[in-house]
Scaffold this motif. Structure first.
Motif, short mmCIF file in Angstrom:
data_model
loop_
_atom_site.label_atom_id
_atom_site.label_comp_id
_atom_site.label_asym_id
_atom_site.label_seq_id
_atom_site.Cartn_x
_atom_site.Cartn_y
_atom_site.Cartn_z
N TYR A 155 0.86 -1.19 0.00
CA TYR A 155 0.00 0.00 0.00
C TYR A 155 0.90 1.24 0.00
N SER A 214 -8.30 3.00 2.60
CA SER A 214 -7.15 2.58 3.40
C SER A 214 -6.59 1.23 2.94
N THR A 242 -1.01 9.34 -0.05
CA THR A 242 -0.65 8.05 0.53
C THR A 242 0.44 7.34 -0.26
N GLY A 279 -0.86 -4.02 4.53
CA GLY A 279 -0.21 -3.20 3.50
C GLY A 279 0.97 -3.85 2.83
N ARG A 298 6.87 -5.38 3.93
CA ARG A 298 6.44 -4.12 3.31
C ARG A 298 7.61 -3.49 2.56
#
Lengths: 99, 496
Positions: free
Chosen positions: B195, B209, B239, B435, B463
Protein backbone atom coordinates in the motif's frame (compact mmCIF):
# COMPACT_ATOMS: atom_id res chain seq x y z
CA UNK A 1 -30.36 -4.82 17.18
CA UNK A 2 -33.75 -3.54 15.96
CA UNK A 3 -36.12 -5.74 13.96
CA UNK A 4 -34.88 -6.34 10.43
CA UNK A 5 -37.54 -4.24 8.70
CA UNK A 6 -37.00 -1.30 11.06
CA UNK A 7 -33.25 -1.65 10.67
CA UNK A 8 -33.43 -1.50 6.87
CA UNK A 9 -35.80 1.49 7.04
CA UNK A 10 -33.48 3.37 9.35
CA UNK A 11 -30.32 2.61 7.34
CA UNK A 12 -31.97 3.54 4.03
CA UNK A 13 -32.88 6.94 5.44
CA UNK A 14 -29.33 7.53 6.66
CA UNK A 15 -27.78 6.35 3.40
CA UNK A 16 -30.28 8.07 1.08
CA UNK A 17 -31.30 4.86 -0.66
CA UNK A 18 -34.77 3.99 -1.92
CA UNK A 19 -35.25 0.27 -2.46
CA UNK A 20 -37.72 -1.71 -4.49
CA UNK A 21 -39.85 -4.23 -2.51
CA UNK A 22 -37.85 -7.35 -3.50
CA UNK A 23 -34.54 -5.71 -2.59
CA UNK A 24 -35.98 -4.80 0.80
CA UNK A 25 -36.98 -8.41 1.41
CA UNK A 26 -33.50 -9.62 0.43
CA UNK A 27 -31.75 -7.10 2.68
CA UNK A 28 -34.01 -7.85 5.63
CA UNK A 29 -32.66 -11.40 5.39
CA UNK A 30 -29.03 -10.58 4.54
CA UNK A 31 -28.15 -7.79 6.96
CA UNK A 32 -28.82 -9.69 10.22
CA UNK A 33 -26.67 -12.57 8.92
CA UNK A 34 -23.78 -10.26 8.03
CA UNK A 35 -24.06 -8.46 11.37
CA UNK A 36 -24.02 -11.78 13.22
CA UNK A 37 -20.92 -12.77 11.24
CA UNK A 38 -18.96 -9.61 12.10
CA UNK A 39 -20.06 -9.87 15.73
CA UNK A 40 -17.21 -12.41 16.09
CA UNK A 41 -14.94 -9.40 16.39
CA UNK A 42 -16.38 -8.45 19.76
CA UNK A 43 -14.65 -11.46 21.33
CA UNK A 44 -11.16 -10.41 20.26
CA UNK A 45 -9.00 -8.99 23.04
CA UNK A 46 -7.71 -5.65 21.80
CA UNK A 47 -6.82 -4.14 25.13
CA UNK A 48 -3.79 -1.88 24.85
CA UNK A 49 -4.54 -1.07 21.22
CA UNK A 50 -5.93 2.22 19.95
CA UNK A 51 -8.19 2.73 16.96
CA UNK A 52 -5.64 5.14 15.49
CA UNK A 53 -2.47 3.03 15.96
CA UNK A 54 -2.62 1.73 12.41
CA UNK A 55 -2.92 5.11 10.74
CA UNK A 56 0.27 6.10 12.55
CA UNK A 57 2.10 3.03 11.33
CA UNK A 58 0.95 3.40 7.72
CA UNK A 59 1.17 7.18 7.40
CA UNK A 60 3.32 8.90 4.80
CA UNK A 61 4.82 12.37 5.17
CA UNK A 62 2.52 14.93 3.59
CA UNK A 63 3.78 17.41 1.04
CA UNK A 64 3.12 21.10 1.61
CA UNK A 65 -0.10 22.45 0.17
CA UNK A 66 0.51 24.43 -3.00
CA UNK A 67 -2.11 26.79 -4.34
CA UNK A 68 -2.67 26.31 -8.05
CA UNK A 69 -5.24 27.10 -10.70
CA UNK A 70 -8.45 25.14 -10.76
CA UNK A 71 -9.70 23.32 -13.81
CA UNK A 72 -12.50 25.18 -15.58
CA UNK A 73 -15.86 23.98 -14.34
CA UNK A 74 -17.05 23.22 -17.86
CA UNK A 75 -14.15 20.82 -18.28
CA UNK A 76 -14.83 19.01 -15.02
CA UNK A 77 -18.57 18.59 -14.91
CA UNK A 78 -21.12 17.85 -17.59
CA UNK A 79 -24.16 20.13 -17.65
CA UNK A 80 -26.07 19.39 -14.40
CA UNK A 81 -29.63 18.07 -14.62
CA UNK A 82 -30.84 21.40 -13.24
CA UNK A 83 -28.95 24.66 -12.89
CA UNK A 84 -29.52 28.28 -11.92
CA UNK A 85 -26.84 30.46 -13.41
CA UNK A 86 -23.52 29.29 -12.00
CA UNK A 87 -25.20 27.10 -9.38
CA UNK A 88 -26.61 23.61 -9.20
CA UNK A 89 -30.33 23.69 -8.69
CA UNK A 90 -32.03 21.09 -6.53
CA UNK A 91 -35.63 20.63 -5.43
CA UNK A 92 -36.64 21.47 -1.89
CA UNK A 93 -36.18 19.03 0.97
CA UNK A 94 -39.33 17.69 2.52
CA UNK A 95 -38.99 16.30 6.00
CA UNK A 96 -40.56 12.90 5.57
CA UNK A 97 -40.74 12.25 9.30
CA UNK A 98 -42.71 15.46 9.75
CA UNK A 99 -45.00 14.39 6.95
CA UNK B 1 7.42 -17.28 -33.94
CA UNK B 2 4.38 -17.84 -31.71
CA UNK B 3 1.12 -16.13 -32.64
CA UNK B 4 1.63 -12.50 -31.65
CA UNK B 5 -0.98 -12.58 -28.87
CA UNK B 6 0.90 -15.42 -27.16
CA UNK B 7 4.08 -13.42 -26.63
CA UNK B 8 4.93 -12.18 -23.16
CA UNK B 9 5.63 -8.48 -22.69
CA UNK B 10 9.36 -9.18 -22.64
CA UNK B 11 9.19 -11.33 -25.79
CA UNK B 12 7.07 -8.81 -27.70
CA UNK B 13 9.36 -5.89 -26.87
CA UNK B 14 12.40 -7.91 -27.96
CA UNK B 15 10.66 -8.86 -31.23
CA UNK B 16 9.88 -5.22 -31.97
CA UNK B 17 13.44 -4.20 -31.12
CA UNK B 18 14.69 -6.79 -33.63
CA UNK B 19 12.29 -5.44 -36.26
CA UNK B 20 10.38 -8.73 -36.48
CA UNK B 21 7.08 -6.87 -36.14
CA UNK B 22 5.72 -3.42 -35.42
CA UNK B 23 3.56 -2.06 -32.61
CA UNK B 24 0.80 -1.60 -35.18
CA UNK B 25 1.04 -5.31 -36.13
CA UNK B 26 0.79 -6.31 -32.49
CA UNK B 27 -2.10 -3.91 -31.83
CA UNK B 28 -4.07 -5.24 -34.79
CA UNK B 29 -3.50 -8.85 -33.67
CA UNK B 30 -4.99 -8.07 -30.26
CA UNK B 31 -7.90 -6.06 -31.69
CA UNK B 32 -8.77 -9.00 -33.97
CA UNK B 33 -8.66 -11.38 -31.03
CA UNK B 34 -10.85 -9.10 -28.92
CA UNK B 35 -13.33 -8.99 -31.79
CA UNK B 36 -13.38 -12.78 -32.00
CA UNK B 37 -13.58 -13.67 -28.31
CA UNK B 38 -14.83 -10.83 -26.15
CA UNK B 39 -18.54 -11.45 -26.63
CA UNK B 40 -18.18 -14.89 -25.08
CA UNK B 41 -16.17 -13.64 -22.11
CA UNK B 42 -17.46 -10.15 -21.30
CA UNK B 43 -13.96 -8.98 -20.41
CA UNK B 44 -13.90 -5.60 -22.20
CA UNK B 45 -16.54 -2.93 -21.51
CA UNK B 46 -15.00 -0.43 -23.92
CA UNK B 47 -12.61 -1.13 -26.79
CA UNK B 48 -10.62 2.00 -27.70
CA UNK B 49 -9.54 0.80 -31.15
CA UNK B 50 -8.97 4.25 -32.68
CA UNK B 51 -6.93 5.45 -29.72
CA UNK B 52 -4.94 2.19 -29.71
CA UNK B 53 -4.05 2.53 -33.39
CA UNK B 54 -2.86 6.11 -32.81
CA UNK B 55 -0.77 5.11 -29.77
CA UNK B 56 0.69 2.11 -31.65
CA UNK B 57 1.74 4.30 -34.56
CA UNK B 58 3.32 6.75 -32.11
CA UNK B 59 5.22 3.88 -30.48
CA UNK B 60 6.55 2.75 -33.86
CA UNK B 61 7.69 6.31 -34.59
CA UNK B 62 9.47 6.52 -31.23
CA UNK B 63 11.20 3.17 -31.86
CA UNK B 64 12.19 4.28 -35.38
CA UNK B 65 13.77 7.35 -33.79
CA UNK B 66 15.97 5.09 -31.70
CA UNK B 67 13.98 4.94 -28.48
CA UNK B 68 13.79 1.63 -26.63
CA UNK B 69 11.71 0.61 -23.64
CA UNK B 70 10.17 -2.54 -22.20
CA UNK B 71 6.60 -1.29 -22.68
CA UNK B 72 7.07 0.71 -25.89
CA UNK B 73 4.30 -0.46 -28.22
CA UNK B 74 2.92 -3.10 -25.83
CA UNK B 75 -0.91 -3.38 -25.92
CA UNK B 76 -2.65 -3.42 -22.54
CA UNK B 77 -5.99 -2.63 -20.92
CA UNK B 78 -7.17 -0.95 -17.73
CA UNK B 79 -9.74 -2.06 -15.19
CA UNK B 80 -12.64 0.34 -15.72
CA UNK B 81 -11.86 1.92 -12.35
CA UNK B 82 -8.96 4.05 -13.62
CA UNK B 83 -10.14 7.33 -15.07
CA UNK B 84 -9.14 8.10 -18.65
CA UNK B 85 -9.72 11.56 -20.06
CA UNK B 86 -12.23 11.42 -22.90
CA UNK B 87 -12.81 7.69 -22.52
CA UNK B 88 -15.86 6.41 -20.61
CA UNK B 89 -15.14 5.09 -17.09
CA UNK B 90 -18.02 3.17 -15.52
CA UNK B 91 -16.53 1.42 -12.45
CA UNK B 92 -18.82 -1.41 -13.53
CA UNK B 93 -21.82 0.60 -12.35
CA UNK B 94 -25.00 1.96 -13.83
CA UNK B 95 -24.30 5.00 -11.64
CA UNK B 96 -21.45 6.00 -13.97
CA UNK B 97 -22.84 4.57 -17.22
CA UNK B 98 -22.23 7.80 -19.12
CA UNK B 99 -19.31 9.22 -17.15
CA UNK B 100 -16.46 10.55 -19.30
CA UNK B 101 -13.66 11.78 -17.01
CA UNK B 102 -11.86 15.08 -17.63
CA UNK B 103 -8.46 13.82 -16.43
CA UNK B 104 -6.16 10.78 -16.44
CA UNK B 105 -5.20 8.48 -13.58
CA UNK B 106 -1.50 8.72 -12.76
CA UNK B 107 -0.88 5.10 -13.76
CA UNK B 108 -2.38 5.77 -17.20
CA UNK B 109 -0.21 8.87 -17.59
CA UNK B 110 2.87 6.83 -16.68
CA UNK B 111 2.00 4.08 -19.15
CA UNK B 112 1.53 6.72 -21.86
CA UNK B 113 5.04 8.01 -21.10
CA UNK B 114 6.32 4.43 -21.35
CA UNK B 115 4.69 4.12 -24.79
CA UNK B 116 2.22 1.34 -23.97
CA UNK B 117 -0.89 1.05 -26.15
CA UNK B 118 -4.33 1.22 -24.49
CA UNK B 119 -6.77 -1.29 -26.03
CA UNK B 120 -9.68 -0.43 -23.75
CA UNK B 121 -11.37 -0.69 -20.37
CA UNK B 122 -12.13 -3.92 -18.57
CA UNK B 123 -15.18 -5.30 -16.79
CA UNK B 124 -15.19 -5.54 -13.01
CA UNK B 125 -17.44 -6.00 -10.01
CA UNK B 126 -19.33 -2.76 -9.44
CA UNK B 127 -17.07 -0.27 -7.62
CA UNK B 128 -14.70 -3.25 -7.04
CA UNK B 129 -17.12 -4.87 -4.59
CA UNK B 130 -17.06 -8.60 -5.19
CA UNK B 131 -14.84 -11.62 -5.63
CA UNK B 132 -16.57 -13.35 -8.54
CA UNK B 133 -17.15 -10.54 -11.07
CA UNK B 134 -20.85 -11.37 -11.07
CA UNK B 135 -21.71 -7.96 -9.57
CA UNK B 136 -21.09 -5.87 -12.67
CA UNK B 137 -23.95 -3.81 -14.09
CA UNK B 138 -22.74 -4.97 -17.52
CA UNK B 139 -22.86 -8.73 -16.93
CA UNK B 140 -20.54 -11.29 -15.44
CA UNK B 141 -17.07 -12.01 -16.77
CA UNK B 142 -16.74 -15.66 -17.76
CA UNK B 143 -13.67 -17.74 -17.01
CA UNK B 144 -11.68 -18.52 -20.19
CA UNK B 145 -10.94 -22.03 -18.87
CA UNK B 146 -14.62 -22.87 -18.39
CA UNK B 147 -17.20 -20.31 -19.41
CA UNK B 148 -19.72 -21.68 -16.93
CA UNK B 149 -17.44 -20.62 -14.07
CA UNK B 150 -16.57 -17.26 -12.56
CA UNK B 151 -13.42 -15.38 -13.51
CA UNK B 152 -13.00 -14.12 -9.94
CA UNK B 153 -13.18 -10.52 -8.88
CA UNK B 154 -13.22 -7.79 -8.63
CA UNK B 155 -10.60 -7.46 -11.42
CA UNK B 156 -12.19 -10.33 -13.36
CA UNK B 157 -12.02 -8.61 -16.73
CA UNK B 158 -8.35 -7.81 -16.18
CA UNK B 159 -7.53 -11.46 -15.41
CA UNK B 160 -9.71 -13.02 -18.10
CA UNK B 161 -8.35 -10.68 -20.78
CA UNK B 162 -4.73 -11.66 -20.06
CA UNK B 163 -5.61 -15.36 -19.79
CA UNK B 164 -7.48 -15.33 -23.11
CA UNK B 165 -4.75 -13.38 -24.91
CA UNK B 166 -6.87 -10.24 -25.41
CA UNK B 167 -4.05 -7.99 -24.13
CA UNK B 168 -0.41 -8.43 -23.16
CA UNK B 169 -0.98 -7.13 -19.65
CA UNK B 170 -3.59 -5.30 -17.65
CA UNK B 171 -3.92 -3.23 -14.52
CA UNK B 172 -6.32 -4.06 -11.72
CA UNK B 173 -6.93 -3.02 -8.15
CA UNK B 174 -6.74 -5.09 -4.99
CA UNK B 175 -8.60 -4.18 -1.79
CA UNK B 176 -8.91 -7.67 -0.28
CA UNK B 177 -7.63 -9.92 -3.06
CA UNK B 178 -9.21 -8.42 -6.18
CA UNK B 179 -6.08 -8.93 -8.28
CA UNK B 180 -4.76 -12.16 -6.79
CA UNK B 181 -8.03 -14.09 -6.62
CA UNK B 182 -9.01 -13.63 -10.30
CA UNK B 183 -5.39 -14.22 -11.28
CA UNK B 184 -5.54 -17.56 -9.47
CA UNK B 185 -8.90 -18.52 -11.03
CA UNK B 186 -7.76 -17.55 -14.56
CA UNK B 187 -4.20 -18.92 -14.46
CA UNK B 188 -2.26 -15.65 -14.73
CA UNK B 189 0.18 -13.75 -12.52
CA UNK B 190 -1.42 -11.10 -10.30
CA UNK B 191 0.68 -8.69 -8.25
CA UNK B 192 -0.51 -6.36 -5.49
CA UNK B 193 2.30 -4.03 -4.38
CA UNK B 194 2.66 -2.56 -0.90
CA UNK B 195 0.00 0.00 0.00
CA UNK B 196 1.51 3.30 -1.08
CA UNK B 197 3.86 1.92 -3.75
CA UNK B 198 1.62 2.84 -6.72
CA UNK B 199 -0.41 6.05 -6.98
CA UNK B 200 -4.15 5.82 -6.37
CA UNK B 201 -4.77 9.19 -8.06
CA UNK B 202 -7.54 8.74 -10.59
CA UNK B 203 -8.62 5.38 -9.17
CA UNK B 204 -12.33 5.40 -8.26
CA UNK B 205 -12.33 4.90 -4.48
CA UNK B 206 -13.85 1.86 -2.76
CA UNK B 207 -12.05 1.45 0.60
CA UNK B 208 -9.31 4.03 0.63
CA UNK B 209 -7.15 2.58 3.40
CA UNK B 210 -6.86 -0.72 1.52
CA UNK B 211 -7.22 -0.02 -2.24
CA UNK B 212 -4.02 -0.55 -4.25
CA UNK B 213 -3.32 -0.71 -7.98
CA UNK B 214 -1.34 -3.61 -9.40
CA UNK B 215 -0.63 -5.78 -12.41
CA UNK B 216 -2.02 -8.83 -14.19
CA UNK B 217 0.47 -10.47 -16.52
CA UNK B 218 1.56 -13.83 -17.87
CA UNK B 219 4.79 -13.84 -15.84
CA UNK B 220 6.46 -12.27 -12.83
CA UNK B 221 9.08 -10.85 -15.20
CA UNK B 222 6.32 -8.99 -17.06
CA UNK B 223 4.95 -7.75 -13.72
CA UNK B 224 8.41 -6.41 -12.87
CA UNK B 225 8.57 -4.58 -16.21
CA UNK B 226 5.15 -2.96 -15.73
CA UNK B 227 5.92 -2.09 -12.10
CA UNK B 228 9.05 -0.32 -13.32
CA UNK B 229 6.77 2.07 -15.21
CA UNK B 230 3.95 2.66 -12.71
CA UNK B 231 5.60 2.51 -9.26
CA UNK B 232 6.86 5.49 -7.32
CA UNK B 233 5.72 8.51 -5.39
CA UNK B 234 3.06 10.75 -6.85
CA UNK B 235 2.54 14.24 -5.40
CA UNK B 236 -1.14 13.91 -6.35
CA UNK B 237 -1.63 11.01 -3.90
CA UNK B 238 -0.80 11.77 -0.26
CA UNK B 239 -0.65 8.05 0.53
CA UNK B 240 1.97 7.26 -2.11
CA UNK B 241 5.31 6.57 -0.49
CA UNK B 242 8.60 8.41 -0.81
CA UNK B 243 10.48 5.14 -1.26
CA UNK B 244 13.16 4.31 -3.79
CA UNK B 245 11.80 2.16 -6.63
CA UNK B 246 14.25 -0.65 -7.21
CA UNK B 247 15.10 -2.07 -10.61
CA UNK B 248 12.58 -4.86 -10.32
CA UNK B 249 13.35 -6.63 -13.60
CA UNK B 250 17.10 -6.33 -13.11
CA UNK B 251 16.78 -8.10 -9.77
CA UNK B 252 15.28 -11.30 -11.20
CA UNK B 253 18.20 -13.63 -10.69
CA UNK B 254 16.32 -16.92 -10.63
CA UNK B 255 17.93 -17.70 -7.25
CA UNK B 256 16.62 -17.41 -3.70
CA UNK B 257 19.79 -18.21 -1.76
CA UNK B 258 19.72 -16.89 1.77
CA UNK B 259 15.94 -16.33 1.88
CA UNK B 260 13.81 -17.92 4.60
CA UNK B 261 10.34 -18.87 3.43
CA UNK B 262 7.42 -19.84 5.66
CA UNK B 263 5.03 -22.35 4.14
CA UNK B 264 1.53 -21.52 5.42
CA UNK B 265 -0.40 -24.77 5.66
CA UNK B 266 -4.17 -24.21 5.93
CA UNK B 267 -5.87 -25.99 8.84
CA UNK B 268 -8.66 -27.27 6.58
CA UNK B 269 -6.67 -27.81 3.42
CA UNK B 270 -7.53 -30.55 0.93
CA UNK B 271 -5.39 -32.92 -1.13
CA UNK B 272 -4.96 -30.39 -3.96
CA UNK B 273 -3.68 -27.76 -1.56
CA UNK B 274 -1.33 -30.29 0.03
CA UNK B 275 0.10 -31.16 -3.39
CA UNK B 276 0.42 -27.48 -4.31
CA UNK B 277 2.41 -26.83 -1.13
CA UNK B 278 4.58 -29.94 -1.57
CA UNK B 279 5.48 -28.78 -5.07
CA UNK B 280 6.11 -25.24 -3.86
CA UNK B 281 8.49 -26.46 -1.16
CA UNK B 282 10.45 -28.54 -3.67
CA UNK B 283 10.73 -25.69 -6.17
CA UNK B 284 11.65 -23.00 -3.66
CA UNK B 285 14.29 -25.22 -2.07
CA UNK B 286 15.71 -25.98 -5.52
CA UNK B 287 16.05 -22.23 -6.03
CA UNK B 288 18.11 -21.97 -2.85
CA UNK B 289 15.54 -20.88 -0.24
CA UNK B 290 15.23 -22.35 3.24
CA UNK B 291 11.61 -23.44 3.72
CA UNK B 292 9.87 -24.06 7.04
CA UNK B 293 6.26 -24.65 8.05
CA UNK B 294 4.38 -21.80 9.71
CA UNK B 295 0.94 -21.46 11.22
CA UNK B 296 -1.48 -20.29 8.57
CA UNK B 297 -2.44 -16.64 8.97
CA UNK B 298 -6.02 -17.09 7.79
CA UNK B 299 -7.69 -16.83 11.22
CA UNK B 300 -11.26 -16.36 10.05
CA UNK B 301 -12.53 -14.96 13.34
CA UNK B 302 -10.11 -12.08 12.86
CA UNK B 303 -9.49 -11.64 9.17
CA UNK B 304 -12.75 -11.65 7.23
CA UNK B 305 -15.03 -9.89 9.75
CA UNK B 306 -12.41 -7.16 10.19
CA UNK B 307 -12.26 -6.71 6.45
CA UNK B 308 -16.05 -6.64 6.07
CA UNK B 309 -16.45 -3.92 8.70
CA UNK B 310 -13.63 -1.76 7.32
CA UNK B 311 -14.57 -1.93 3.66
CA UNK B 312 -18.28 -1.42 4.20
CA UNK B 313 -17.61 1.58 6.45
CA UNK B 314 -15.20 3.15 3.98
CA UNK B 315 -17.43 2.33 1.00
CA UNK B 316 -20.48 3.95 2.60
CA UNK B 317 -18.45 7.13 3.11
CA UNK B 318 -16.77 7.11 -0.32
CA UNK B 319 -19.99 6.44 -2.22
CA UNK B 320 -21.91 9.22 -0.46
CA UNK B 321 -20.62 11.53 -3.21
CA UNK B 322 -22.84 9.93 -5.87
CA UNK B 323 -25.93 12.09 -5.66
CA UNK B 324 -27.07 12.34 -9.30
CA UNK B 325 -26.84 16.11 -9.04
CA UNK B 326 -23.19 16.85 -9.76
CA UNK B 327 -22.73 13.57 -11.60
CA UNK B 328 -24.01 10.04 -11.60
CA UNK B 329 -27.35 8.41 -12.38
CA UNK B 330 -30.11 11.00 -12.08
CA UNK B 331 -33.80 10.48 -11.47
CA UNK B 332 -35.88 13.65 -11.92
CA UNK B 333 -38.11 14.66 -9.03
CA UNK B 334 -39.56 17.60 -7.12
CA UNK B 335 -38.41 16.43 -3.69
CA UNK B 336 -34.70 16.32 -2.87
CA UNK B 337 -34.83 13.34 -0.49
CA UNK B 338 -36.91 11.28 -2.91
CA UNK B 339 -34.70 12.29 -5.84
CA UNK B 340 -31.49 11.29 -4.03
CA UNK B 341 -32.98 8.03 -2.82
CA UNK B 342 -34.33 7.02 -6.20
CA UNK B 343 -31.12 7.94 -8.08
CA UNK B 344 -28.91 6.03 -5.66
CA UNK B 345 -31.35 3.14 -5.36
CA UNK B 346 -31.47 2.66 -9.13
CA UNK B 347 -27.86 3.62 -9.88
CA UNK B 348 -26.25 1.20 -7.43
CA UNK B 349 -26.53 -2.56 -7.81
CA UNK B 350 -27.44 -5.16 -5.19
CA UNK B 351 -24.00 -5.76 -3.64
CA UNK B 352 -23.13 -2.06 -3.49
CA UNK B 353 -26.45 -1.25 -1.81
CA UNK B 354 -25.85 -4.07 0.68
CA UNK B 355 -22.39 -2.78 1.55
CA UNK B 356 -23.51 0.85 1.83
CA UNK B 357 -26.22 -0.15 4.32
CA UNK B 358 -23.84 -2.40 6.26
CA UNK B 359 -21.27 0.41 6.36
CA UNK B 360 -23.90 2.84 7.53
CA UNK B 361 -24.76 0.41 10.33
CA UNK B 362 -21.19 -0.04 11.61
CA UNK B 363 -20.62 3.73 11.60
CA UNK B 364 -23.94 4.59 13.23
CA UNK B 365 -24.06 6.40 16.53
CA UNK B 366 -23.83 3.86 19.32
CA UNK B 367 -22.24 1.16 17.17
CA UNK B 368 -19.16 2.93 15.82
CA UNK B 369 -16.68 1.86 18.51
CA UNK B 370 -18.05 -1.68 18.82
CA UNK B 371 -17.65 -2.32 15.10
CA UNK B 372 -15.48 0.16 13.21
CA UNK B 373 -13.26 1.06 16.17
CA UNK B 374 -12.82 -2.61 17.08
CA UNK B 375 -12.05 -3.53 13.45
CA UNK B 376 -9.33 -0.85 13.37
CA UNK B 377 -7.80 -2.28 16.52
CA UNK B 378 -7.95 -5.87 15.23
CA UNK B 379 -6.39 -4.74 11.97
CA UNK B 380 -3.48 -3.31 13.93
CA UNK B 381 -3.22 -6.61 15.81
CA UNK B 382 -3.02 -8.51 12.52
CA UNK B 383 -0.47 -6.07 11.14
CA UNK B 384 1.75 -6.46 14.22
CA UNK B 385 1.54 -10.26 14.07
CA UNK B 386 2.53 -10.33 10.41
CA UNK B 387 5.26 -7.78 10.90
CA UNK B 388 6.65 -9.83 13.78
CA UNK B 389 6.92 -12.83 11.46
CA UNK B 390 7.98 -11.09 8.27
CA UNK B 391 10.91 -9.10 9.62
CA UNK B 392 14.59 -9.51 10.37
CA UNK B 393 13.59 -10.20 13.99
CA UNK B 394 10.91 -12.69 13.02
CA UNK B 395 13.25 -14.34 10.59
CA UNK B 396 11.05 -14.87 7.56
CA UNK B 397 11.46 -13.06 4.24
CA UNK B 398 8.35 -14.52 2.61
CA UNK B 399 5.17 -16.42 3.46
CA UNK B 400 3.88 -18.80 0.78
CA UNK B 401 0.52 -20.57 0.60
CA UNK B 402 -2.52 -21.17 -1.60
CA UNK B 403 -4.15 -18.04 -3.03
CA UNK B 404 -7.66 -19.45 -2.75
CA UNK B 405 -9.46 -22.34 -1.09
CA UNK B 406 -10.01 -24.00 -4.48
CA UNK B 407 -10.41 -23.39 -8.21
CA UNK B 408 -13.01 -21.14 -9.87
CA UNK B 409 -16.55 -22.01 -8.81
CA UNK B 410 -19.65 -22.20 -11.06
CA UNK B 411 -21.48 -18.99 -11.96
CA UNK B 412 -24.25 -18.30 -9.47
CA UNK B 413 -22.98 -20.74 -6.83
CA UNK B 414 -22.51 -18.10 -4.10
CA UNK B 415 -24.71 -15.24 -5.29
CA UNK B 416 -27.36 -15.71 -2.63
CA UNK B 417 -24.94 -16.04 0.30
CA UNK B 418 -23.00 -12.80 0.93
CA UNK B 419 -20.96 -14.24 3.81
CA UNK B 420 -19.82 -17.20 1.68
CA UNK B 421 -18.79 -14.72 -1.02
CA UNK B 422 -16.80 -12.59 1.47
CA UNK B 423 -14.97 -15.72 2.68
CA UNK B 424 -13.47 -16.28 -0.80
CA UNK B 425 -10.81 -13.73 0.13
CA UNK B 426 -9.72 -15.38 3.37
CA UNK B 427 -6.13 -16.07 2.23
CA UNK B 428 -5.62 -12.76 0.44
CA UNK B 429 -7.04 -10.24 2.93
CA UNK B 430 -4.15 -10.35 5.47
CA UNK B 431 -1.71 -8.73 3.00
CA UNK B 432 -4.17 -5.88 2.48
CA UNK B 433 -4.78 -5.35 6.19
CA UNK B 434 -1.01 -5.06 6.75
CA UNK B 435 -0.21 -3.20 3.50
CA UNK B 436 2.18 -5.91 2.31
CA UNK B 437 3.20 -6.83 -1.26
CA UNK B 438 1.79 -10.15 -2.49
CA UNK B 439 1.62 -12.05 -5.74
CA UNK B 440 -0.36 -15.00 -7.08
CA UNK B 441 1.34 -17.22 -9.64
CA UNK B 442 -0.17 -20.16 -11.56
CA UNK B 443 0.80 -23.36 -9.73
CA UNK B 444 -0.85 -26.43 -11.13
CA UNK B 445 -4.37 -27.39 -12.10
CA UNK B 446 -7.47 -28.94 -10.64
CA UNK B 447 -9.47 -31.44 -12.70
CA UNK B 448 -12.74 -29.66 -13.52
CA UNK B 449 -15.73 -31.25 -15.30
CA UNK B 450 -14.99 -29.31 -18.50
CA UNK B 451 -11.21 -29.53 -18.32
CA UNK B 452 -8.36 -28.25 -16.15
CA UNK B 453 -8.92 -25.32 -13.82
CA UNK B 454 -5.91 -23.24 -12.66
CA UNK B 455 -4.72 -23.05 -9.07
CA UNK B 456 -2.67 -20.21 -7.63
CA UNK B 457 0.24 -19.94 -5.20
CA UNK B 458 0.44 -16.75 -3.15
CA UNK B 459 3.79 -15.25 -2.10
CA UNK B 460 3.66 -12.46 0.53
CA UNK B 461 6.66 -10.32 1.44
CA UNK B 462 7.77 -7.64 3.86
CA UNK B 463 6.44 -4.12 3.31
CA UNK B 464 8.28 -2.39 0.46
CA UNK B 465 10.03 -5.68 -0.49
CA UNK B 466 8.43 -5.86 -3.96
CA UNK B 467 11.78 -6.85 -5.43
CA UNK B 468 12.02 -9.95 -3.22
CA UNK B 469 8.44 -11.03 -3.94
CA UNK B 470 8.93 -10.65 -7.70
CA UNK B 471 12.26 -12.48 -7.55
CA UNK B 472 10.68 -15.40 -5.73
CA UNK B 473 7.78 -15.55 -8.20
CA UNK B 474 10.18 -15.44 -11.16
CA UNK B 475 12.35 -18.16 -9.63
CA UNK B 476 9.23 -20.30 -9.14
CA UNK B 477 8.15 -19.78 -12.76
CA UNK B 478 11.62 -20.68 -14.01
CA UNK B 479 11.05 -24.15 -12.49
CA UNK B 480 7.29 -24.61 -13.02
CA UNK B 481 5.61 -24.20 -16.38
CA UNK B 482 1.98 -23.77 -15.24
CA UNK B 483 2.10 -20.17 -16.49
CA UNK B 484 2.76 -21.36 -20.05
CA UNK B 485 -0.48 -23.32 -20.33
CA UNK B 486 -3.32 -21.51 -22.12
CA UNK B 487 -7.08 -22.12 -22.05
CA UNK B 488 -8.49 -23.70 -25.20
CA UNK B 489 -10.63 -21.01 -26.78
CA UNK B 490 -13.25 -22.09 -29.31
CA UNK B 491 -12.40 -19.45 -31.88
CA UNK B 492 -8.62 -19.26 -31.38
CA UNK B 493 -7.88 -20.28 -34.94
CA UNK B 494 -9.71 -17.26 -36.33
CA UNK B 495 -7.41 -14.86 -34.55
CA UNK B 496 -4.12 -16.75 -34.39
Amino acid sequence: MPAAADLVDSLCRLAALTLDPQTRVDLEADLPNIIAYVDQLRAVDTSGLDEHDLSGAMAQPLRADVVGPSLPRAAILPPPPRSAGAYFAVPSWRDLEAG
Amino acid sequence: MLPLWQLTVAEAAAAMDRGDMSAVDLCEAYLARIGALNDGLGAFLTVSADLARIQAAQADARRAAGERGPLLGIPYALKDLFVTAGLRTTAGSRMLADYVPPYDATVYRRLQVAGAVLLGKLNMDEFAMGSSNEFSAYGAVRNPWDRERVAGGSSGGSAAAVAAGLCAFSLGTDTGGSIRLPASFCGVTGFKPSYGRVSRYGMVAFASSLDQAGTLTRTARDAALVMGAIAGQDPLDATSADKVVEGYAAGLSGRLDGLRVGLAIPEAGDAEQAQLLTDARRILEAAGATVEDVRATADEALIVPTYVVLVTAEASANLARYDGIRYGHHVPGDDLAAMLGAGRGQGFGAEVRRRILMGTYVLASGYQDAYYGQACRVRELVRRRLEATLSPEGGLDLIVGPTTAGPAFPLGAKLTDPVAMYRNDIYTIPANLAGLPAISVPAGFSAGPAGPLPLGLQIVGRRWAEATVLRAADAFQARDDSWRRRPVMATSAASA
